[in-house]
Design an enzyme around this catalytic site. Structure first.
Site, mmCIF file in Angstrom:
data_model
loop_
_atom_site.group_PDB
_atom_site.id
_atom_site.type_symbol
_atom_site.label_atom_id
_atom_site.label_comp_id
_atom_site.label_asym_id
_atom_site.label_seq_id
_atom_site.Cartn_x
_atom_site.Cartn_y
_atom_site.Cartn_z
ATOM 1 N N GLN A 99 0.848 -1.195 0.000
ATOM 2 C CA GLN A 99 0.000 0.000 0.000
ATOM 3 C C GLN A 99 0.884 1.246 0.000
ATOM 4 O OE1 GLN A 99 -2.423 1.517 3.282
ATOM 5 N NE2 GLN A 99 -4.214 1.536 1.937
ATOM 6 N N TYR A 177 -5.701 11.113 3.783
ATOM 7 C CA TYR A 177 -4.290 11.353 3.490
ATOM 8 C C TYR A 177 -4.157 12.111 2.153
ATOM 9 C CZ TYR A 177 -3.711 8.340 7.500
ATOM 10 O OH TYR A 177 -3.781 7.812 8.759
ATOM 11 N N ARG A 224 -7.537 2.545 -3.079
ATOM 12 C CA ARG A 224 -8.424 2.647 -1.914
ATOM 13 C C ARG A 224 -8.979 4.060 -1.830
ATOM 14 N NH1 ARG A 224 -7.909 0.542 4.420
ATOM 15 N NH2 ARG A 224 -9.813 -0.668 4.153
ATOM 16 N N GLY A 314 -9.524 -6.647 8.774
ATOM 17 C CA GLY A 314 -8.444 -5.947 9.457
ATOM 18 C C GLY A 314 -8.214 -6.459 10.863
ATOM 19 N N ARG A 315 -8.912 -5.845 11.832
ATOM 20 C CA ARG A 315 -8.649 -6.153 13.239
ATOM 21 C C ARG A 315 -8.726 -7.637 13.588
ATOM 22 N NH1 ARG A 315 -12.231 -0.994 14.723
ATOM 23 N NH2 ARG A 315 -13.134 -1.770 12.761
HETATM 24 C C1 FNR Z 1 -6.004 0.526 10.023
HETATM 25 N N1 FNR Z 1 -6.520 0.869 8.776
HETATM 26 C C2 FNR Z 1 -5.657 1.261 7.766
HETATM 27 N N2 FNR Z 1 -6.130 1.578 6.535
HETATM 28 C C3 FNR Z 1 -5.282 1.860 5.512
HETATM 29 O O1 FNR Z 1 -5.739 2.118 4.398
HETATM 30 N N3 FNR Z 1 -3.934 1.823 5.712
HETATM 31 C C4 FNR Z 1 -3.383 1.550 6.914
HETATM 32 O O2 FNR Z 1 -2.164 1.506 7.040
HETATM 33 C C5 FNR Z 1 -4.268 1.288 7.993
HETATM 34 N N4 FNR Z 1 -3.791 1.035 9.240
HETATM 35 C C6 FNR Z 1 -4.622 0.625 10.251
HETATM 36 C C7 FNR Z 1 -4.086 0.255 11.474
HETATM 37 C C8 FNR Z 1 -4.909 -0.239 12.472
HETATM 38 C C9 FNR Z 1 -4.308 -0.654 13.752
HETATM 39 C C10 FNR Z 1 -6.299 -0.353 12.242
HETATM 40 C C11 FNR Z 1 -7.199 -0.915 13.289
HETATM 41 C C12 FNR Z 1 -6.819 0.035 11.043
HETATM 42 C C13 FNR Z 1 -7.937 0.607 8.460
HETATM 43 C C14 FNR Z 1 -8.135 -0.866 8.073
HETATM 44 O O3 FNR Z 1 -7.517 -1.150 6.836
HETATM 45 C C15 FNR Z 1 -9.627 -1.263 7.962
HETATM 46 O O4 FNR Z 1 -10.265 -0.437 7.008
HETATM 47 C C16 FNR Z 1 -10.352 -1.164 9.287
HETATM 48 O O5 FNR Z 1 -9.608 -1.740 10.321
HETATM 49 C C17 FNR Z 1 -11.748 -1.804 9.228
HETATM 50 O O6 FNR Z 1 -11.685 -3.179 9.042
HETATM 51 P P1 FNR Z 1 -11.911 -4.223 10.270
HETATM 52 O O7 FNR Z 1 -10.776 -4.024 11.191
HETATM 53 O O8 FNR Z 1 -13.226 -3.852 10.900
HETATM 54 O O9 FNR Z 1 -11.946 -5.569 9.617
HETATM 55 C C1 8K6 Z 2 -3.794 4.616 9.288
HETATM 56 C C2 8K6 Z 2 -2.833 4.914 10.352
HETATM 57 C C3 8K6 Z 2 -3.216 4.292 11.576
HETATM 58 C C4 8K6 Z 2 -2.317 4.511 12.687
HETATM 59 C C5 8K6 Z 2 -2.534 3.578 13.798
HETATM 60 C C6 8K6 Z 2 -3.886 3.612 14.262
HETATM 61 C C7 8K6 Z 2 -4.266 2.825 15.407
HETATM 62 C C8 8K6 Z 2 -5.708 2.813 15.455
HETATM 63 C C9 8K6 Z 2 -6.431 2.047 16.449
HETATM 64 C C10 8K6 Z 2 -7.711 1.715 15.860
HETATM 65 C C11 8K6 Z 2 -8.924 1.680 16.557
HETATM 66 C C12 8K6 Z 2 -10.105 1.694 15.685
HETATM 67 C C13 8K6 Z 2 -11.094 2.646 16.023
HETATM 68 C C14 8K6 Z 2 -11.981 3.192 15.002
HETATM 69 C C15 8K6 Z 2 -11.600 4.506 14.531
HETATM 70 C C16 8K6 Z 2 -12.532 5.247 13.771
HETATM 71 C C17 8K6 Z 2 -12.074 6.395 13.026
HETATM 72 C C18 8K6 Z 2 -13.013 7.485 13.104
#
Ligand code: FNR
Ligand code: 8K6
Length: 345
Positions: A99, A177, A224, A314-315
């Site tokens: 990415q 971004y 994306r 993701g998570r």
């Molecule tokens: C993200 N997400 C994210 N999105 C993206 O385009 N580039 C990134 O580097 C990241 N980094 C990132 C880190 C962490 C810790 C989280 C939790 C999320 C968003 C991610 O790709 C995804 O859209 C969301 O997490 C929603 O999907 P899930 O987690 O509900 O399956």
């Molecule tokens: C894309 C860069 C991410 C940097 C690290 C982020 C850590 C995020 C922890 C995520 C928790 C998810 C909560 C939902 C957020 C909603 C956004 C409005």
């Protein structure tokens, strides 16, 4: 559910082993020089049974950084580091895209001792996560020559990704971004050929898509997008026309896929008449990747209802490296918790 485990053909170059993708997940674990590590290689390789892994967002050049220890794809050492990752994933039969990321106004001189650049001199109010002492600054508006250089730098990073062994790249045009900052009125106040009209506001995103496609082939390029503003910038009902135009233009190209950028796909947006995923489905003709708080079950229902074609997870994949086999065997999943971000498991 069975459909999710069947192979999925993206195009003549790429067929995925199943319809699951690993969502890009920033982990802030790169080594000195923002070089990927052995631990990162092992982390991705543990998830190689997923149809397509999207790497954590990876910066195309130093001033694209907005968080500590995010990996890059601009130095020879970074390319070498990524070779370990792609090699480990391929050795287990997996596929992985990089990415490509530039955070625009969400950067901070702390990371690179250079200026913060963005479409317009409009700051994001707030502070850098995990580094709360760093307040986001008013960026300097990019000149046209600098915008053209950025397009070139994206294309170089894509070529570096292929050299590093990636199967393709996902352009990070989502989540507020740099590319997204051009696509929304609250962050793009330009009155030149990069602002003011839907066509002008889409120009940078399309230039990046076209430059990368020319360099590595459109069939290896995903994009994306966050048509609904939900993080890092404010939405505006005029943004709708920008995305209408952008998606019509993307329909004339042959990207591998478009991927929604969102955390929870139950969110609705007035100016999109509902969910961002449904808006993308209605306006984009190619393969669509859904995401945002889905389980394998709810994803299977959505795919059956033809709301999208593939599902990014993701998570749950942070919490369960063996997500796919657990889901296949209907075993319980470990619930995700933010504390898990401290370690690469
Ligand atoms: C993200 N997400 C994210 N999105 C993206 O385009 N580039 C990134 O580097 C990241 N980094 C990132 C880190 C962490 C810790 C989280 C939790 C999320 C968003 C991610 O790709 C995804 O859209 C969301 O997490 C929603 O999907 P899930 O987690 O509900 O399956
Ligand atoms: C894309 C860069 C991410 C940097 C690290 C982020 C850590 C995020 C922890 C995520 C928790 C998810 C909560 C939902 C957020 C909603 C956004 C409005």
């Amino acid at each position: 559910m069975d459909t999710l485990f069947q192979p999925y053909r993206l195009n003549g170059t790429l067929t995925l082993a199943n319809r699951f993708m690993m969502a890009p997940l920033t982990r802030c674990m790169a080594g000195p020089g923002l070089v990927p590590t052995e631990q990162m290689a092992a982390y991705y390789a543990r998830r190689a049974d997923i149809g397509l892994i999207i790497s954590e967002a990876t910066i195309i050049r130093p001033d694209g950084q907005g968080y500590p220890n995010t990996p890059g794809l601009y130095s020879p050492e970074q390319i070498e580091g990524w070779k370990q990752v792609t090699g480990a994933v391929h050795a287990k039969g997996g596929k992985i895209f990089a990415q490509l990321w530039h955070v625009g106004r969400l950067s901070h001189p702390f990371f690179h001792h250079a200026e913060v650049l963005a479409p317009s001199a409009v700051a994001h109010e707030g502070t850098v996560p995990r580094m709360r002492e760093l307040v986001y600054q008013v960026p300097r508006a990019l000149t046209v020559a600098e915008i053209e250089q950025l397009v070139e730098d994206y294309a170089t990073a894509a070529a570096n990704a292929i050299e590093a062994g990636f199967d393709g790249v996902e352009i990070h045009g989502a989540n507020g971004y740099l590319i997204d900052q051009f696509l929304h009125h609250s962050s793009n106040l330009r009155d030149d050929q990069y602002g003011g009209t839907p066509e002008n506001m889409s120009r940078f995103a399309l230039a990046v898509v076209d430059a990368i496609s020319a360099r590595i082939g459109a069939e290896r390029v995903g994009l994306r997008l966050s048509p609904g503003a939900y993080v890092h910038l404010a939405g505006d009902k005029r943004d709708r026309a920008v995305f209408d135009h952008l998606l019509a233009e993307l329909n004339r190209r042959t990207l591998a896929y478009v991927h929604l950028g969102i955390f929870d796909d139950s969110l609705t947006f007035d100016y999109l008449d509902g969910r961002a995923s449904d808006y993308l489905r209605a306006h984009y003709d190619g393969h669509l990747v859904g995401v945002g708080n889905y389980s394998a079950e709810t994803a299977a229902e959505a795919i059956k209802a033809d709301r999208f074609d593939l599902i990014a997870i993701g998570r749950p994949l942070i919490a369960n490296p063996d997500y796919l086999s657990k889901v296949k065997q209907a075993e319980p999943l470990v619930p995700y918790a933010d504390a898990m971000l401290a370690e690469l498991v």
